[in-house]
Design a protein around this motif. Structure first.
Motif, mmCIF file in Angstrom:
data_model
loop_
_atom_site.group_PDB
_atom_site.id
_atom_site.type_symbol
_atom_site.label_atom_id
_atom_site.label_comp_id
_atom_site.label_asym_id
_atom_site.label_seq_id
_atom_site.Cartn_x
_atom_site.Cartn_y
_atom_site.Cartn_z
ATOM 1 N N GLU A 215 -1.058 25.876 -16.001
ATOM 2 C CA GLU A 215 -2.280 26.320 -15.322
ATOM 3 C C GLU A 215 -1.980 27.537 -14.433
ATOM 4 O OE1 GLU A 215 -5.035 25.327 -16.167
ATOM 5 O OE2 GLU A 215 -6.428 25.942 -14.583
ATOM 6 N N ALA A 216 -0.869 27.475 -13.686
ATOM 7 C CA ALA A 216 -0.500 28.596 -12.807
ATOM 8 C C ALA A 216 -0.260 29.853 -13.636
ATOM 9 C CB ALA A 216 0.743 28.236 -11.994
ATOM 10 N N GLY A 220 -2.498 33.534 -14.064
ATOM 11 C CA GLY A 220 -1.830 34.783 -13.694
ATOM 12 C C GLY A 220 -1.105 34.728 -12.371
ATOM 13 N N HIS A 221 -0.540 33.554 -12.031
ATOM 14 C CA HIS A 221 0.181 33.439 -10.764
ATOM 15 C C HIS A 221 1.304 34.478 -10.694
ATOM 16 C CE1 HIS A 221 1.282 31.442 -7.072
ATOM 17 N NE2 HIS A 221 2.545 31.549 -7.420
ATOM 18 N N LYS A 222 1.386 35.189 -9.549
ATOM 19 C CA LYS A 222 2.338 36.294 -9.424
ATOM 20 C C LYS A 222 3.702 35.849 -8.894
ATOM 21 C CE LYS A 222 -0.507 39.902 -10.305
ATOM 22 N NZ LYS A 222 -1.546 39.019 -10.884
ATOM 23 N N LYS A 248 11.159 31.927 -21.696
ATOM 24 C CA LYS A 248 11.398 33.206 -22.357
ATOM 25 C C LYS A 248 10.189 34.128 -22.232
ATOM 26 C CE LYS A 248 14.470 32.138 -25.972
ATOM 27 N NZ LYS A 248 14.475 31.540 -27.312
ATOM 28 N N ASP A 249 8.997 33.545 -22.387
ATOM 29 C CA ASP A 249 7.771 34.347 -22.455
ATOM 30 C C ASP A 249 7.265 34.805 -21.085
ATOM 31 O OD1 ASP A 249 7.877 33.931 -25.135
ATOM 32 O OD2 ASP A 249 6.301 32.403 -25.197
ATOM 33 N N ASN A 250 7.742 34.183 -20.028
ATOM 34 C CA ASN A 250 7.195 34.499 -18.704
ATOM 35 C C ASN A 250 8.315 34.816 -17.726
ATOM 36 O OD1 ASN A 250 4.141 33.732 -18.872
ATOM 37 N ND2 ASN A 250 5.270 32.125 -19.950
ATOM 38 N N GLN A 251 8.295 36.060 -17.253
ATOM 39 C CA GLN A 251 9.367 36.522 -16.397
ATOM 40 C C GLN A 251 9.480 35.728 -15.101
ATOM 41 O OE1 GLN A 251 9.011 40.669 -15.523
ATOM 42 N NE2 GLN A 251 11.225 40.927 -15.373
ATOM 43 N N ASN A 252 8.344 35.264 -14.582
ATOM 44 C CA ASN A 252 8.383 34.573 -13.286
ATOM 45 C C ASN A 252 8.556 33.060 -13.422
ATOM 46 O OD1 ASN A 252 5.797 34.255 -14.329
ATOM 47 N ND2 ASN A 252 4.836 34.190 -12.305
#
Lengths: 325, 121
Positions: A215-216, A220-222, A248-252
């Motif tokens: 969900e986060a 688009g949680h930064k 892998k898909d999300n840098q954060n």
């Protein structure tokens, strides 16, 4: 003419400058309360219709506010309002078993299709009632509004009333009842802040954390999001590939599986999830939000450690999975 | 003239103080065993009630509720030393928040006023 207060199918009239709590007490209704100063939070209720004055939500966690919970002693409505006890506000919705699949040797994923929209947040929990009228609470591991189905992770227990039924008897198309939702463990960020998030849990405590992480990310949680999943043995972990892919898909986003009795040199960290979680708290302690789900001893102990470690009490969200009796 | 509660900053001041105060209590081995089996969120809510009272704010505490609320702790050995420690941490908390010594003394006096009720004597 005073504003109307609806509660449990009855309608009361609020006197001038009368709080919701005082009105209910004046009507001889039993409502938990203590300080009457907006501090102790024992008179917490939920508004199912009408406007909640801002003052009635001072000091509540964002997830409480989002659920329209408020302090009855501080609530002086400016219009008509309908209220319920915080735990009674949920509804019963019929649902069909859609699919049951194995996640690992003792956890299954159950997908349920509600017959009407079941409004809930990923990470909250519901009570599942089967045709044999067994009732058990489980966390919501996905976003049902988006997916059209509700996904639960359920551990198979020896002689488990619900898990045994799901494993041995239930089939696609069977009808069940969903009651709820409840719980305050979910992602809430109306201001679009970039606070760090740590999600830590053991066993099927992964379910709400998996829902919250998705969900986060979807919203688009930064800030950074760390998910730690603790298990006794390697084969108690599950959804490993899905979480590695998400990493892998999300840098954060980072996924850290932890195995207490593990071997060195594997894809997971070996050791106690409590220590690994505390070590992963970022420098921005003041704003870090910590979600803890799973075994009560683990979550309660970790909650205290994290608080002593400098996390703010209002940023710690806990869902202790109590065994059914 | 502003009341003590107003000078301290009212309810936001309670919110700011409660984590600092409760963290001091939980970290102090002389008193933390009293909190062993209590739910942290429930405790924080109770501590907010206590701080509101000690800050001279609106509260509904009565001698009777103080007595009943601490009875089980007195049975576990709660005594004057522990009350002193609570007042010590209360002072330390306010000091950290930059409160004037004269106001800290006033808060300590209010907290001290509940001593006999808390200790059930």
């Amino acid at each position: 003419m005073g504003n109307q207060l609806n509660y449990k199918d009855n309608c009361y009239t609020l006197a001038d400058n009368e709080s919701v709590l005082d009105c209910l007490l004046r009507e001889q209704l039993s409502v938990p309360h203590s300080c009457k100063s907006g501090v102790c939070q024992s008179c917490i209720m939920q508004a199912t219709d009408g406007e909640i004055p801002e003052k009635a939500q001072v000091g509540l966690k964002p997830t409480f506010k989002q659920r329209k919970l408020f302090l009855a002693c501080q609530c002086f409505p400016s219009g008509d309002i309908t209220v319920a006890n915080a735990d009674d506000a949920g509804i019963d919705v019929k649902a069909q078993v859609k699919e049951i699949s194995q996640l690992n040797h003792n956890v299954i994923k159950v997908s349920l299709e509600p017959s009407e929209p079941f409004e809930c947040e990923p990470g909250q929990y519901l009570t599942l009632i089967n045709p044999e009228e067994a009732a058990r609470s489980y966390s919501i591991a996905n976003n049902p509004e988006k997916d059209g189905v509700i996904e639960l992770h359920i551990r198979l227990l020896e002689n488990g009333l619900m898990s045994g039924w799901l494993k041995n008897i239930a089939k696609a198309g069977d009808e069940v009842i969903l009651r709820g939702p409840a719980g305050n463990c979910f992602y809430s960020n109306d201001e679009g802040d970039d606070f760090p998030i740590i999600l830590s849990g053991t066993g099927t405590g992964l379910a709400p954390l998996y829902g919250i992480a998705h969900e986060a990310i979807a919203k688009g949680h930064k800030g950074e999001i760390k998910l730690l999943h603790g298990a006794l043995k390697e084969d108690d972990l599950y959804l490993i590939e899905a979480l590695q892919q998400l990493d892998k898909d999300n840098q954060n986003f980072t996924y850290t599986p932890c195995v207490l009795n593990g071997e060195e040199g594997k894809f997971y960290q070996t050791g106690d999830i409590q220590e690994i979680t505390i070590a992963s708290i970022p420098d921005d302690k003041k704003n870090t939000r910590l979600f803890l789900c799973g075994a009560p001893e683990m979550v309660n102990s970790l909650k205290t450690k994290a608080f002593l470690g400098g996390l703010s009490s209002k940023n710690i969200y806990v869902d202790a999975f109590l065994p059914s009796k | 003239m502003a009341t003590l509660y107003e000078r301290l900053g009212g309810q936001p001041a309670v919110e700011a103080a409660v984590d600092i105060f409760y963290r001091k209590m939980l970290a102090d081995e002389r008193v933390n065993y009293f909190f062993d089996n209590t739910d942290m969120d429930a405790q924080i809510a109770k501590q907010k009630g206590f701080l509101t009272m000690a800050f001279g704010g609106p509260n509904n505490y009565t001698g009777k509720s103080m007595r009943e609320g601490h009875k089980h702790l007195v049975e576990k050995g709660l005594n004057d030393t522990h009350v002193d420690i609570v007042i010590e941490h209360l002072g330390g908390t306010l000091k950290e928040l930059g409160v004037a010594d004269s106001d800290i003394a006033e808060v300590a006096a209010i907290a001290n006023g509940a001593r006999d009720d808390v200790l059930n004597r």
